[in-house]
Design a protein around this motif. Structure first.
Motif, short mmCIF file in Angstrom:
data_model
loop_
_atom_site.label_atom_id
_atom_site.label_comp_id
_atom_site.label_asym_id
_atom_site.label_seq_id
_atom_site.Cartn_x
_atom_site.Cartn_y
_atom_site.Cartn_z
N UNK A 86 0.96 -0.60 0.04
CA UNK A 86 0.09 0.21 -0.12
C UNK A 86 1.30 1.59 -0.36
N UNK A 87 0.60 2.19 -0.85
CA UNK A 87 1.23 3.89 -0.72
C UNK A 87 1.21 4.35 1.06
N UNK A 88 0.52 4.32 1.62
CA UNK A 88 0.79 4.80 3.09
C UNK A 88 1.60 3.68 3.42
N UNK A 89 1.89 2.54 3.46
CA UNK A 89 2.93 1.66 4.14
C UNK A 89 4.40 2.18 3.77
N UNK A 90 4.32 2.35 2.27
CA UNK A 90 5.33 3.01 1.51
C UNK A 90 6.27 4.02 2.52
N UNK A 91 4.98 4.88 2.52
CA UNK A 91 5.20 6.62 2.80
C UNK A 91 5.81 6.92 3.82
N UNK A 92 5.08 6.14 5.21
CA UNK A 92 5.67 5.55 6.46
C UNK A 92 6.94 4.06 6.44
N UNK A 121 -6.50 -1.88 -6.67
CA UNK A 121 -4.96 -2.55 -5.64
C UNK A 121 -5.24 -1.72 -4.21
N UNK A 122 -5.67 -0.35 -3.57
CA UNK A 122 -5.90 0.28 -2.91
C UNK A 122 -7.12 -0.23 -2.02
N UNK A 123 -6.28 -0.42 -0.48
CA UNK A 123 -7.21 -0.84 0.50
C UNK A 123 -7.56 0.67 1.24
N UNK A 124 -8.68 0.28 2.65
CA UNK A 124 -8.83 1.78 3.42
C UNK A 124 -7.59 1.68 4.19
N UNK A 125 -6.89 3.11 4.51
CA UNK A 125 -5.98 2.94 5.33
C UNK A 125 -6.86 3.14 7.02
N UNK A 126 -5.82 2.24 7.97
CA UNK A 126 -6.68 1.50 9.40
C UNK A 126 -5.99 2.78 9.71
N UNK A 127 -6.74 2.43 11.06
CA UNK A 127 -6.24 4.35 11.81
C UNK A 127 -4.96 4.31 12.58
N UNK A 128 -4.23 3.09 13.10
CA UNK A 128 -2.84 3.06 12.75
C UNK A 128 -1.83 3.76 11.75
N UNK A 138 -2.99 5.51 9.74
CA UNK A 138 -2.57 6.87 8.97
C UNK A 138 -1.83 7.71 10.94
N UNK A 139 -1.73 7.23 11.86
CA UNK A 139 -1.42 7.65 12.77
C UNK A 139 0.21 7.88 12.79
N UNK A 140 0.73 6.21 12.02
CA UNK A 140 2.04 6.33 11.53
C UNK A 140 2.66 7.54 10.47
N UNK A 141 1.46 7.74 9.84
CA UNK A 141 1.85 8.80 8.45
C UNK A 141 2.00 9.74 8.66
N UNK A 142 0.89 10.09 9.83
CA UNK A 142 1.42 11.80 10.45
C UNK A 142 2.32 11.65 10.77
N UNK A 143 3.04 10.87 11.90
CA UNK A 143 4.28 10.93 12.59
C UNK A 143 5.55 10.70 11.33
N UNK A 157 5.58 11.63 7.94
CA UNK A 157 5.40 12.53 7.57
C UNK A 157 5.91 13.69 7.88
N UNK A 158 6.11 14.30 9.25
CA UNK A 158 6.41 15.11 10.05
C UNK A 158 8.27 15.26 10.29
N UNK A 159 8.78 13.82 9.90
CA UNK A 159 9.40 13.43 10.13
C UNK A 159 10.40 13.47 8.65
N UNK A 160 9.54 13.68 7.10
CA UNK A 160 10.04 13.39 6.08
C UNK A 160 10.29 14.74 5.05
N UNK A 161 10.65 14.72 4.68
CA UNK A 161 10.89 15.87 3.25
C UNK A 161 10.12 15.50 1.86
N UNK A 162 8.97 17.11 1.45
CA UNK A 162 8.10 15.81 0.59
C UNK A 162 6.57 16.54 0.91
N UNK A 163 6.21 15.81 0.20
CA UNK A 163 4.31 16.64 0.43
C UNK A 163 3.78 14.86 0.42
N UNK A 164 2.69 14.78 0.46
CA UNK A 164 1.90 13.99 0.26
C UNK A 164 0.81 14.27 -0.48
N UNK A 165 0.12 13.22 -1.13
CA UNK A 165 -0.15 12.97 -2.71
C UNK A 165 -1.73 12.28 -1.56
#
Length: 110
Positions: free
Chosen positions: A35-41, A86-93, A95-100, A102-110
């Motif tokens: 999943x894209x969110x897992x790759x981002x995380x 292919x994309x599934x709904x993100x779990x609350x976990x 999404x929380x990992x993504x928020x954390x 993203x705050x540490x990584x350079x870039x912007x989410x799409x």
């Protein structure tokens, strides 16, 4: 440092392009379940980032692609179709990992 044989710019570009095509195949064909969110995380980038970078590279070469056009070129289909397949709904976990993350990584989410 390893003894790497020198290559001309054209050869280097062909090698880099082949590596990019292989990465794209891996993410789209071999592992569409990642999943894209897992790759981002995990890595701080995902398929959407790669499609954005593709569009940015096109612009540098004078080719004007919209965000959606760049995504369609990268994904090989409209992004909405990819998401439906292919994309599934993100779990609350996730999404929380993504928020954390993203705050540490350079870039912007799409």
């Amino acid at each position: 440092m390893p003894d790497i044989p020198p290559v001309d710019d054209a050869t280097r570009i062909r090698i880099e392009a082949a590596a990019f095509r292989r990465l794209r195949q891996h993410l789209l064909v071999d592992r569409p379940d990642a999943q894209n969110i897992d790759l981002m995380n995990l890595a701080g980038f995902c398929r959407n980032c790669l499609s954005r970078w593709y569009g940015e590279a096109a612009a540098e070469q004078g080719v004007d692609l919209s965000k959606e056009d760049a995504r369609e070129v990268f994904y090989g289909m409209p992004f909405a179709e990819w998401k439906a397949l292919h994309q599934t709904e993100a779990t609350p976990e996730q999404e929380a990992d993504f928020t954390r993350s993203f705050a540490e990584n350079v870039g912007k989410p799409d």
